[in-house]
Design an enzyme around this catalytic site. Structure first.
Site, PDB file in Angstrom:
ATOM      1  N   ASN A  39      11.127 -23.546 -46.489  1.00  0.00           N
ATOM      2  CA  ASN A  39      11.398 -22.718 -45.322  1.00  0.00           C
ATOM      3  C   ASN A  39      12.644 -21.831 -45.497  1.00  0.00           C
ATOM      4  OD1 ASN A  39      11.833 -21.816 -42.713  1.00  0.00           O
ATOM      5  ND2 ASN A  39      11.148 -23.741 -41.817  1.00  0.00           N
ATOM      6  N   HIS A 124       5.208 -35.022 -30.842  1.00  0.00           N
ATOM      7  CA  HIS A 124       6.429 -34.447 -30.268  1.00  0.00           C
ATOM      8  C   HIS A 124       6.275 -34.236 -28.770  1.00  0.00           C
ATOM      9  CE1 HIS A 124       8.247 -32.491 -34.143  1.00  0.00           C
ATOM     10  NE2 HIS A 124       7.973 -33.761 -34.281  1.00  0.00           N
ATOM     11  N   ARG A 149       8.183 -38.673 -30.032  1.00  0.00           N
ATOM     12  CA  ARG A 149       9.567 -38.212 -30.201  1.00  0.00           C
ATOM     13  C   ARG A 149       9.955 -37.414 -28.971  1.00  0.00           C
ATOM     14  NH1 ARG A 149      11.823 -33.592 -34.393  1.00  0.00           N
ATOM     15  NH2 ARG A 149      11.254 -32.249 -32.647  1.00  0.00           N
ATOM     16  N   TYR A 161      17.476 -27.691 -30.166  1.00  0.00           N
ATOM     17  CA  TYR A 161      16.579 -28.034 -31.265  1.00  0.00           C
ATOM     18  C   TYR A 161      15.366 -28.835 -30.744  1.00  0.00           C
ATOM     19  CZ  TYR A 161      14.147 -30.585 -34.675  1.00  0.00           C
ATOM     20  OH  TYR A 161      13.086 -31.103 -35.365  1.00  0.00           O
ATOM     21  N   ASP A 214      15.352 -37.050 -32.605  1.00  0.00           N
ATOM     22  CA  ASP A 214      15.936 -36.360 -33.760  1.00  0.00           C
ATOM     23  C   ASP A 214      17.235 -35.682 -33.323  1.00  0.00           C
ATOM     24  OD1 ASP A 214      16.470 -34.965 -36.067  1.00  0.00           O
ATOM     25  OD2 ASP A 214      14.491 -34.036 -36.241  1.00  0.00           O
ATOM     26  N   HIS A 216      19.102 -34.118 -35.324  1.00  0.00           N
ATOM     27  CA  HIS A 216      19.164 -32.936 -36.194  1.00  0.00           C
ATOM     28  C   HIS A 216      20.583 -32.694 -36.714  1.00  0.00           C
ATOM     29  CE1 HIS A 216      17.085 -29.270 -37.704  1.00  0.00           C
ATOM     30  NE2 HIS A 216      16.080 -30.120 -37.651  1.00  0.00           N
ATOM     31  N   GLU A 240      16.839 -40.300 -35.653  1.00  0.00           N
ATOM     32  CA  GLU A 240      16.716 -39.515 -36.889  1.00  0.00           C
ATOM     33  C   GLU A 240      17.917 -38.587 -37.073  1.00  0.00           C
ATOM     34  OE1 GLU A 240      13.103 -37.255 -36.908  1.00  0.00           O
ATOM     35  OE2 GLU A 240      13.862 -35.857 -38.392  1.00  0.00           O
ATOM     36  N   GLU A 266      14.714 -35.837 -44.605  1.00  0.00           N
ATOM     37  CA  GLU A 266      13.806 -34.699 -44.790  1.00  0.00           C
ATOM     38  C   GLU A 266      14.387 -33.638 -45.711  1.00  0.00           C
ATOM     39  OE1 GLU A 266      13.455 -33.961 -40.555  1.00  0.00           O
ATOM     40  OE2 GLU A 266      14.425 -32.030 -40.772  1.00  0.00           O
ATOM     41  N   ARG A 287      12.784 -40.406 -44.839  1.00  0.00           N
ATOM     42  CA  ARG A 287      11.870 -39.399 -44.293  1.00  0.00           C
ATOM     43  C   ARG A 287      11.508 -38.281 -45.274  1.00  0.00           C
ATOM     44  NH1 ARG A 287      10.442 -38.265 -39.892  1.00  0.00           N
ATOM     45  NH2 ARG A 287      11.182 -36.131 -39.923  1.00  0.00           N
ATOM     46  N   HIS A 316       8.469 -36.637 -43.410  1.00  0.00           N
ATOM     47  CA  HIS A 316       8.656 -35.452 -42.567  1.00  0.00           C
ATOM     48  C   HIS A 316       7.301 -34.797 -42.310  1.00  0.00           C
ATOM     49  CE1 HIS A 316      10.985 -31.373 -42.185  1.00  0.00           C
ATOM     50  NE2 HIS A 316      10.810 -31.937 -41.017  1.00  0.00           N
ATOM     51  N   ASP A 320       6.592 -26.593 -41.070  1.00  0.00           N
ATOM     52  CA  ASP A 320       6.881 -25.837 -42.298  1.00  0.00           C
ATOM     53  C   ASP A 320       6.468 -26.592 -43.553  1.00  0.00           C
ATOM     54  OD1 ASP A 320       8.881 -27.675 -41.920  1.00  0.00           O
ATOM     55  OD2 ASP A 320      10.531 -26.298 -42.296  1.00  0.00           O
ATOM     56  N   GLU A 343       5.299 -38.388 -38.944  1.00  0.00           N
ATOM     57  CA  GLU A 343       5.512 -37.337 -37.936  1.00  0.00           C
ATOM     58  C   GLU A 343       4.293 -36.407 -37.911  1.00  0.00           C
ATOM     59  OE1 GLU A 343       8.792 -34.686 -38.822  1.00  0.00           O
ATOM     60  OE2 GLU A 343       9.081 -34.222 -36.705  1.00  0.00           O
ATOM     61  N   TRP A 407      22.763 -26.886 -37.998  1.00  0.00           N
ATOM     62  CA  TRP A 407      21.592 -26.645 -37.164  1.00  0.00           C
ATOM     63  C   TRP A 407      20.653 -27.839 -37.238  1.00  0.00           C
ATOM     64  CZ3 TRP A 407      16.232 -26.141 -37.919  1.00  0.00           C
ATOM     65  CH2 TRP A 407      15.543 -25.883 -36.716  1.00  0.00           C
TER      66      TRP A 407
HETATM   67  O1  EZ4 Z   1      13.884 -28.661 -38.306  1.00  0.00           O
HETATM   68  O2  EZ4 Z   1      11.237 -28.636 -40.639  1.00  0.00           O
HETATM   69  O3  EZ4 Z   1      11.818 -33.654 -37.942  1.00  0.00           O
HETATM   70  N1  EZ4 Z   1      11.629 -32.499 -38.024  1.00  0.00           N
HETATM   71  C1  EZ4 Z   1      12.544 -31.537 -38.194  1.00  0.00           C
HETATM   72  C2  EZ4 Z   1      12.017 -30.136 -38.429  1.00  0.00           C
HETATM   73  C3  EZ4 Z   1      12.990 -29.260 -39.195  1.00  0.00           C
HETATM   74  C4  EZ4 Z   1      12.320 -28.147 -39.945  1.00  0.00           C
HETATM   75  C5  EZ4 Z   1      13.321 -27.496 -40.886  1.00  0.00           C
HETATM   76  O4  EZ4 Z   1      12.682 -26.735 -41.843  1.00  0.00           O
HETATM   77  O5  EZ4 Z   1      13.719 -31.813 -38.179  1.00  0.00           O
HETATM   78  O6  EZ4 Z   1      11.659 -29.557 -37.216  1.00  0.00           O
HETATM   79 CO    CO Z   2      13.971 -33.929 -38.367  1.00  0.00          CO
END
Ligand code: EZ4
Ligand code: CO
Length: 407
Positions: A39, A124, A149, A161, A214, A216, A240, A266, A287, A316, A320, A343, A407
């Site tokens: 990605n 999700h 999730r 996010y 998550d 993130h 996560e 991931e 993951r 993961h 993407d 997931e 991010w």
């Molecule tokens: O933000 O795949 O668990 N899933 C994630 C994803 C990631 C994207 C980043 O390329 O964290 O949504």
């Molecule tokens: Co994630």
């Protein structure tokens, strides 16, 4: 008798979002496909494959998957890295696909067969407020999902996010952004909603459903430890990416403070990046995705190592990663003695299904891998031409004073 690789092609298409697909052809006309999507850096992988990897593989025996993997990993001075490992992944999946077709067996049978009746998925659930997030979760549970999730918008921040906002699905959310959008982050505001989300979730959804979240990578290790403690009463299946992936030791600190099961991985591209986390049992779930860790061969090495330390895999499953990666994960997941959960963001995107055709079944929150020889998924080159590559990026994060954040 050798079965020589005669051609390696790389396709980039955007049926909803960008995917890099590798096609390997052997002298006898057998073909296999693999996912090499990275990605936001897609074309770097294309160049690595076309300019650097493909010329070395023409004429090599497609049967010797392990040797080709070692040749591409150990045989270069510049090992590892996301671009290199995604390129290796594309080739590796395609070679497993070919081996399965030649043997007349689905890939999970080549690995050692099934260890379970199906692959448990988590879906999700996200929304603009706690109430709409939990309504979405109820909807998913009514569809049969046993694990969800939960991500909810953070009051006072313009984007969060994992929350769709006005986008119809995750393909739209994460696709087609010609420059990286910027999103604000504020840890205090996040804490003001996230614990309450899970308190209300347990009240409304009951004790039985698996709940996941998550972070993130937005928290510092000690903040992550605090979140873990606050969430303990709601017994998550896992938390996560509680902190960034670079410092494996951070997870020792988080672990020390909380019993919340921890998941990460991931962004890891090799076993080396997660070996300390696994062998010290600082995490519960790894993951890593096949596409980002050197294919089925790379993910299998991580899976077997994790099994020794009671760490389960939870690959993961973001939009993407192409359906070729998802198919690969299902073959690994149905086999791995230490599979945890997969997931799942859905496979019902029409453009995606036009380009990638498969017979994966999803019923009652479980998925079944294809029983067709190989990976059991095909790539429609003509359909792919209708959806050309579009430069696209994930967002970046800044604190409210402008400081760059994770991010
Ligand atoms: O933000 O795949 O668990 N899933 C994630 C994803 C990631 C994207 C980043 O390329 O964290 O949504
Ligand atoms: Co994630």
């Amino acid at each position: 008798m050798a079965v020589k690789i005669s051609q390696i092609q790389v396709f980039v298409c955007s049926p909803g979002r960008n995917f890099v697909t590798v096609k390997v052809t052997t002298e006898d006309g057998t073909t296999g496909i693999g996912d090499a999507t990275l990605n936001g850096r897609e074309m770097a992988v294309v160049s690595c494959l076309e300019q650097h990897i493909a010329p070395c593989l023409i004429g090599k025996d497609a049967q010797n998957i392990e040797d080709i993997w070692q040749y591409l990993y150990k045989g270069v001075y510049w090992r590892k890295g996301p671009v290199n490992m995604a390129a290796i992944a594309g080739i590796d999946m395609a070679l497993w696909d070919i081996k399965g077709k030649v043997a007349g067996l689905p890939v999970h049978q080549l690995l050692g067969g099934k260890s379970r009746t199906g692959v448990t998925l988590y879906a999700h659930g996200s929304g603009q407020c706690i109430d709409s997030t939990l309504s979405k979760a109820e909807h998913l549970i009514n569809q049969g999902f046993r694990a969800v999730r939960l991500q909810t918008a953070i009051p006072g921040l313009t984007a969060t996010y994992g929350v769709l906002g006005d986008k119809k699905d995750y393909f739209e959310l994460q696709g087609n952004r010609p420059l990286p959008p910027e999103e604000p982050w504020c840890t205090q505001k996040y804490f003001s909603v996230v614990v309450e989300l899970f308190r209300q979730a347990r009240k409304r959804l009951g004790e039985e459903v698996h709940l996941l979240h998550d972070v993130h990578s937005r928290l510092t290790p000690i903040e992550a430890a605090r979140l873990g403690k606050l969430l303990e009463p709601y017994h998550l299946y896992f938390l996560e990416d509680a902190a960034i992936a670079e410092n494996q030791n951070s997870y020792q600190l988080i672990r020390h403070h909380t019993t919340v099961p921890l998941a990460i991985g991931e962004t890891y591209n090799t076993l080396w990046e997660c070996k300390d986390l696994i062998q010290h049992q600082w995490i519960d779930f790894i993951r890593t995705a096949a596409t980002h860790a050197g294919g089925l061969t790379g993910l299998r090495k991580i899976t077997e190592f994790a099994n020794v330390f009671d760490v389960r895999i939870a690959p993961h499953g973001a939009p993407d990663l192409s359906p070729v990666c998802f198919a690969t994960h299902l073959h690994i997941n149905i086999w791995a003695p230490n599979f945890g959960i997969q997931e799942f963001v859905g496979l019902d995107n029409p453009q995606l299904n036009e380009v990638f055709t498969h017979d994966i079944r999803v019923e009652n929150g479980m998925a079944l891998p294809s029983d067709l020889p190989g990976l059991g998924i095909s790539f429609n080159e003509d359909a792919a031409k209708k959806y050309p590559y579009k430069r696209s990026y994930l967002p970046v994060s800044r604190l409210e004073d402008g400081t760059m954040w994770h991010w």
